[in-house]
Write a protein that holds these residues in place. Structure first.
Motif, PDB file in Angstrom:
ATOM      1  N   ALA A  49       0.865  -1.188   0.000  1.00 34.48           N
ATOM      2  CA  ALA A  49       0.000   0.000   0.000  1.00 34.48           C
ATOM      3  C   ALA A  49       0.894   1.228   0.000  1.00 34.48           C
ATOM      4  N   CYS A  50       0.493   2.238  -0.745  1.00 36.26           N
ATOM      5  CA  CYS A  50       1.266   3.475  -0.756  1.00 36.26           C
ATOM      6  C   CYS A  50       0.342   4.665  -0.954  1.00 36.26           C
ATOM      7  N   VAL A  51       0.847   5.834  -0.653  1.00 35.55           N
ATOM      8  CA  VAL A  51       0.078   7.059  -0.828  1.00 35.55           C
ATOM      9  C   VAL A  51       0.330   7.622  -2.218  1.00 35.55           C
ATOM     10  N   SER A  52      -0.599   8.455  -2.669  1.00 39.22           N
ATOM     11  CA  SER A  52      -0.478   9.039  -4.000  1.00 39.22           C
ATOM     12  C   SER A  52      -1.202  10.375  -4.032  1.00 39.22           C
ATOM     13  N   HIS A  53      -0.701  11.282  -4.870  1.00 37.37           N
ATOM     14  CA  HIS A  53      -1.390  12.545  -5.117  1.00 37.37           C
ATOM     15  C   HIS A  53      -1.312  12.843  -6.604  1.00 37.37           C
ATOM     16  N   ASN A  54      -2.478  12.963  -7.228  1.00 33.26           N
ATOM     17  CA  ASN A  54      -2.560  13.224  -8.668  1.00 33.26           C
ATOM     18  C   ASN A  54      -1.741  12.229  -9.495  1.00 33.26           C
ATOM     19  N   GLY A  55      -1.816  10.973  -9.097  1.00 31.11           N
ATOM     20  CA  GLY A  55      -1.156   9.922  -9.864  1.00 31.11           C
ATOM     21  C   GLY A  55       0.302   9.691  -9.536  1.00 31.11           C
ATOM     22  N   LYS A  56       0.866  10.511  -8.660  1.00 34.30           N
ATOM     23  CA  LYS A  56       2.265  10.361  -8.294  1.00 34.30           C
ATOM     24  C   LYS A  56       2.371   9.726  -6.917  1.00 34.30           C
ATOM     25  N   THR A  57       2.960   8.535  -6.864  1.00 36.37           N
ATOM     26  CA  THR A  57       3.085   7.831  -5.595  1.00 36.37           C
ATOM     27  C   THR A  57       4.254   8.380  -4.785  1.00 36.37           C
ATOM     28  N   GLY A  58       4.194   8.126  -3.472  1.00 42.51           N
ATOM     29  CA  GLY A  58       5.266   8.589  -2.595  1.00 42.51           C
ATOM     30  C   GLY A  58       5.251   7.859  -1.276  1.00 42.51           C
ATOM     31  N   PRO A  86       2.327  -3.370  -9.623  1.00 37.90           N
ATOM     32  CA  PRO A  86       1.146  -2.497  -9.556  1.00 37.90           C
ATOM     33  C   PRO A  86      -0.137  -3.247  -9.224  1.00 37.90           C
ATOM     34  N   GLY A  87      -0.229  -4.513  -9.642  1.00 41.64           N
ATOM     35  CA  GLY A  87      -1.438  -5.286  -9.389  1.00 41.64           C
ATOM     36  C   GLY A  87      -1.596  -5.710  -7.946  1.00 41.64           C
ATOM     37  N   ASP A  88      -0.520  -5.596  -7.166  1.00 40.37           N
ATOM     38  CA  ASP A  88      -0.570  -5.982  -5.756  1.00 40.37           C
ATOM     39  C   ASP A  88      -0.442  -4.761  -4.850  1.00 40.37           C
ATOM     40  N   THR A  89      -0.758  -3.587  -5.390  1.00 41.27           N
ATOM     41  CA  THR A  89      -0.587  -2.346  -4.638  1.00 41.27           C
ATOM     42  C   THR A  89      -1.911  -1.617  -4.448  1.00 41.27           C
ATOM     43  N   ALA A  90      -2.254  -1.353  -3.199  1.00 41.67           N
ATOM     44  CA  ALA A  90      -3.416  -0.535  -2.870  1.00 41.67           C
ATOM     45  C   ALA A  90      -2.956   0.919  -2.768  1.00 41.67           C
ATOM     46  N   ILE A  91      -3.763   1.829  -3.275  1.00 46.49           N
ATOM     47  CA  ILE A  91      -3.386   3.239  -3.328  1.00 46.49           C
ATOM     48  C   ILE A  91      -4.293   4.069  -2.429  1.00 46.49           C
ATOM     49  N   LEU A  92      -3.684   4.883  -1.581  1.00 42.98           N
ATOM     50  CA  LEU A  92      -4.433   5.857  -0.789  1.00 42.98           C
ATOM     51  C   LEU A  92      -4.202   7.227  -1.404  1.00 42.98           C
ATOM     52  N   GLU A  93      -5.248   7.827  -1.942  1.00 42.59           N
ATOM     53  CA  GLU A  93      -5.128   9.147  -2.545  1.00 42.59           C
ATOM     54  C   GLU A  93      -5.138  10.215  -1.449  1.00 42.59           C
ATOM     55  N   VAL A  94      -4.121  11.057  -1.464  1.00 44.38           N
ATOM     56  CA  VAL A  94      -3.978  12.122  -0.460  1.00 44.38           C
ATOM     57  C   VAL A  94      -4.376  13.451  -1.105  1.00 44.38           C
ATOM     58  N   PRO A  95      -5.392  14.130  -0.583  1.00 40.88           N
ATOM     59  CA  PRO A  95      -5.861  15.373  -1.214  1.00 40.88           C
ATOM     60  C   PRO A  95      -4.821  16.495  -1.222  1.00 40.88           C
TER      61      PRO A  95
END
Length: 209
Positions: free
Chosen positions: A146-155, A185-194
């Motif tokens: 799992a990772c965080v992301s903002h506007n499609g850019k992970t971090g 990518p198929g094993d990654t959950a994404i948390l979108e950060v506003p």
């Protein structure tokens, strides 16, 4: 579930020109801001529940006291500050080998963990709520990452299940978990950060501070 939070705080800050982790942002050293957020996470982690419904007793048996923070650093000031908050501190004797060296030290001390959450020390605007959200995102997903992301850019921060332990240990040089995330990518959950500012790492002086 045992979650090992590993704070990577051993960098040499070559681009910054001095030890950026000691650089004050809104009156506090950058590293101190992250330590405080992790302390807040530690206090609130017991309220997380990865199940749609569960009794408090069954939840505590599975997760209470299973959240730990390990700080990997080369700096005495950071070591003292983290220890004063009750966090475990490990010294990195070879920080010149890059971030992978700190990752390996943190992993070696948490081999019994079910998952690893890595956070860096130069994101002074990262909030405890975002870290908690990432943990919940991971728990509720069926993914191993799992990772965080903002506007499609992970971090950062990011999380990995123990199934990625060996792969993380094979990292070398100044390479972190992003390489593993990109390959899975198929094993990654994404948390979108506003608020993208949370994911901003400060690499040069005067970076919107």
């Amino acid at each position: 579930m045992k979650i090992a939070v590993i704070m990577l705080a051993a960098g040499n800050s070559r681009r910054f020109g001095s030890n950026k982790l000691m650089y004050k942002v809104e009156g506090k050293p950058m590293y101190q801001r992250i330590l405080e957020q992790l302390l807040e996470v530690q206090k609130k982690a017991a309220s997380l529940c990865p199940y749609n419904s569960c009794s408090r007793k069954s939840y505590e048996e599975k997760t209470e006291a299973a959240f730990s923070v390990t700080v990997v650093t080369q700096y005495e000031e950071i070591e003292a500050a983290a220890q004063s908050l009750g966090m475990r501190v490990l010294r990195n004797p070879h920080p010149e080998e890059g971030i992978s060296s700190s990752i390996k030290i943190g992993l070696g001390a948490n081999q019994d963990a079910d998952a690893f959450l890595f956070t860096v020390s130069d994101q002074p605007w990262l909030r405890a709520e975002t870290i908690l959200g990432l943990i919940e995102c991971y728990m509720h997903s069926s993914k191993g990452i799992a990772c965080v992301s903002h506007n499609g850019k992970t971090g950062n921060p990011c999380m990995f299940s123990s199934g990625y332990f060996s792969e993380l240990l094979r990292l070398t040089g100044d390479v972190g978990g992003k390489r593993i995330i990109s390959a899975n990518p198929g094993d990654t959950a994404i948390l979108e950060v506003p608020d993208g500012r949370e994911l901003t790492d400060v690499d040069v002086r005067g970076h919107s501070i």
